[in-house]
Motif scaffolding. Structure first.
Motif, PDB file in Angstrom:
ATOM      1  N   THR A 252       0.856  -1.180   0.000  1.00  0.00           N
ATOM      2  CA  THR A 252       0.000   0.000   0.000  1.00  0.00           C
ATOM      3  C   THR A 252       0.894   1.233   0.000  1.00  0.00           C
ATOM      4  N   GLU A 253       0.290   2.403  -0.197  1.00  0.00           N
ATOM      5  CA  GLU A 253       1.079   3.635  -0.142  1.00  0.00           C
ATOM      6  C   GLU A 253       1.761   3.791   1.220  1.00  0.00           C
ATOM      7  N   GLU A 257       5.801   4.003   2.036  1.00  0.00           N
ATOM      8  CA  GLU A 257       6.435   5.144   2.707  1.00  0.00           C
ATOM      9  C   GLU A 257       7.261   4.691   3.917  1.00  0.00           C
ATOM     10  N   LYS A 273       8.000   4.111  -6.286  1.00  0.00           N
ATOM     11  CA  LYS A 273       6.827   4.860  -5.824  1.00  0.00           C
ATOM     12  C   LYS A 273       5.732   4.831  -6.878  1.00  0.00           C
ATOM     13  N   HIS A 274       6.117   5.064  -8.132  1.00  0.00           N
ATOM     14  CA  HIS A 274       5.107   5.020  -9.192  1.00  0.00           C
ATOM     15  C   HIS A 274       4.427   3.659  -9.236  1.00  0.00           C
ATOM     16  N   TYR A 277       2.023   3.375  -6.121  1.00  0.00           N
ATOM     17  CA  TYR A 277       0.902   4.313  -6.130  1.00  0.00           C
ATOM     18  C   TYR A 277      -0.010   4.088  -7.343  1.00  0.00           C
ATOM     19  N   GLU A 278       0.565   3.743  -8.475  1.00  0.00           N
ATOM     20  CA  GLU A 278      -0.236   3.487  -9.669  1.00  0.00           C
ATOM     21  C   GLU A 278      -1.121   2.262  -9.468  1.00  0.00           C
ATOM     22  N   GLN A 280      -2.393   1.256  -6.642  1.00  0.00           N
ATOM     23  CA  GLN A 280      -3.494   1.671  -5.770  1.00  0.00           C
ATOM     24  C   GLN A 280      -4.488   2.562  -6.519  1.00  0.00           C
ATOM     25  N   ARG A 281      -3.974   3.417  -7.413  1.00  0.00           N
ATOM     26  CA  ARG A 281      -4.883   4.239  -8.230  1.00  0.00           C
ATOM     27  C   ARG A 281      -5.791   3.355  -9.082  1.00  0.00           C
ATOM     28  N   SER A 304      -2.487   9.571 -12.751  1.00  0.00           N
ATOM     29  CA  SER A 304      -1.627   8.546 -13.336  1.00  0.00           C
ATOM     30  C   SER A 304      -0.620   9.169 -14.296  1.00  0.00           C
ATOM     31  N   SER A 307       2.200  11.013 -12.487  1.00  0.00           N
ATOM     32  CA  SER A 307       3.169  10.073 -11.933  1.00  0.00           C
ATOM     33  C   SER A 307       4.066   9.488 -13.014  1.00  0.00           C
ATOM     34  N   ASP A 311       7.568  10.733 -11.868  1.00  0.00           N
ATOM     35  CA  ASP A 311       8.251   9.679 -11.114  1.00  0.00           C
ATOM     36  C   ASP A 311       8.828   8.593 -12.016  1.00  0.00           C
TER      37      ASP A 311
END
Length: 389
Positions: A252-253, A257, A273-274, A277-278, A280-281, A304, A307, A311
């Motif tokens: 998860t984000e 982190e 990170k991309h 996070y992508e 989860q998006r 999206s 990012s 990123d």
């Protein structure tokens, strides 16, 4: 289209015998980019444009290929005894790679073929013309040799195997899976870590999908695609020293982190990170679509692209121009690059009454800034690959 391919086949190779026809679509990914080789989720759909094939078995092991898209090459002759991994030098690397993959997987290809192809997917656009050729070849081989135990998911996996090992591109499974398993008016919510999937109806009431093709050609093998994959693999190995995971897609984000400082290089940290996070998006976007919250879906598409630009750094001036101009157009619900990047296409959801203005305004701004024209396609979601009746 089918008849044009058959007419071309008859002109080149004669119209007698058991000539069969096949189709495999292109695909567009609505959200979830560069997540498929990171164990994350993707959300692609098959299109109604794609690759048409006419084929007939030969009694020998000779292969004769002709593409109506590459007429200058003429008939390309080869043989089942002349597989050259990574060295074919033209479009026949994709059908030959699939034939090689079938042999490697225990399904021998012992007779040659005469083959004519025509694709109405723009080449090098990021709409998966190469995976479409691989998949249509797989469907043809299964049909011609009666390999009924091979599923459509198997064909997708063989296509990825071919791309990775015969053509030297470390692609994930998304393109071949979407093309093989597509379903009309639905996108596929696919977990690439275990190939669990569900069809999600795409109800764009009062809006349509518009593909904007940058016309900047790119080749995955000589792009930075493989470099990005390697960066993510290294970042994953660093995280695995402090957390027990198998892929970046598991995080998860918040979990990312907490462990991101294990990634020593700041560039690799951005790449990872991309991927996290992508993923989860994408999960959030499908939930929004199910809730009929198309505005939220559009916001996630826009995020999206940001990012992928900042990123993952796979956009470039051409794709950024198309997206940024789209964001400034009335009626645009969301817009982002789609595919591997470094050229290719963007995908936008645009209100139907604003599409003509969208094409005119984005097209004019793009030509002024980039120096050449973009092409636009208002597309529908279609079925996956199969035999044409």
């Amino acid at each position: 289209m089918k008849q044009q391919v058959l007419d071309c086949f008859a002109k080149l190779f004669g119209g007698e015998g058991d000539i069969r026809t096949y189709f495999a679509p292109g695909r567009v990914n609505l959200i979830g980019e560069h997540t498929d080789y990171n164990g994350g989720h993707v959300f692609p759909c098959a299109l109604t444009i794609g690759t048409y094939m006419a084929a007939r078995k030969r009694e020998d092991r000779k292969l004769r290929f002709y593409s109506m898209n590459f007429e200058k090459l003429g008939v390309v002759e080869s043989s089942l005894d002349e597989f050259q991994m990574g060295k074919e030098g033209n479009w026949t690397a994709y059908p030959k790679g699939m034939m090689w993959a079938f042999c490697q997987k225990g399904f021998p290809v012992e007779q040659g073929f005469d083959i004519v192809l025509y694709g109405n997917i723009p080449n090098g656009s990021g709409l998966s013309s190469s995976a479409s050729v691989e998949t249509v070849t797989g469907v043809m081989l299964r049909d011609m040799f009666g390999y009924d135990t091979i599923s459509m998911i198997d064909i997708a996996l063989y296509g990825q195997f071919s791309e990775n090992n015969y053509n030297g591109v470390n692609c994930g499974i998304m393109d071949q899976f979407a093309i093989a398993m597509g379903k009309k008016d639905c996108a596929i919510f696919l977990d690439t870590s275990d190939l669990k999937y569900e069809y999600a109806p795409v109800k764009l009431e009062g809006a349509r999908i518009v593909i904007s093709c940058s016309n900047k050609k790119r080749g995955l093998g000589d792009s930075k695609y493989n470099e990005r994959r390697s960066e993510c693999e290294t970042a994953l190995a660093e995280i695995q020293k402090v957390k027990d995971i198998k892929s970046l897609g598991e995080l998860t984000e918040e979990e990312f982190e907490a462990v991101k400082d294990a990634i020593k290089d700041p560039v690799r940290q951005k790449r990872a990170k991309h991927a996290v996070y992508e993923n989860q998006r994408t999960v959030q976007a499908v939930a929004a679509l199910k809730a009929n919250d198309i505005a939220k879906f559009g916001e996630l598409m826009n995020a999206s692209h940001v990012s992928l630009r900042d990123d993952y750094e796979v956009t470039g001036i051409e794709l950024d121009t198309l997206v940024e101009e789209a964001w400034n157009c009335p009626g645009v619900i969301g817009s982002r690059m789609t595919g591997a990047g470094f050229g290719g296409c963007t995908v936008s959801i645009v209100k139907t009454e604003d599409i003509d203005n969208f094409i005119a305004k984005v097209g004019a701004a793009y030509k002024e800034k980039i120096g050449y024209a973009a092409d636009f396609y208002v597309v529908d979601i279609g079925d996956g690959a199969g035999v044409l009746k």
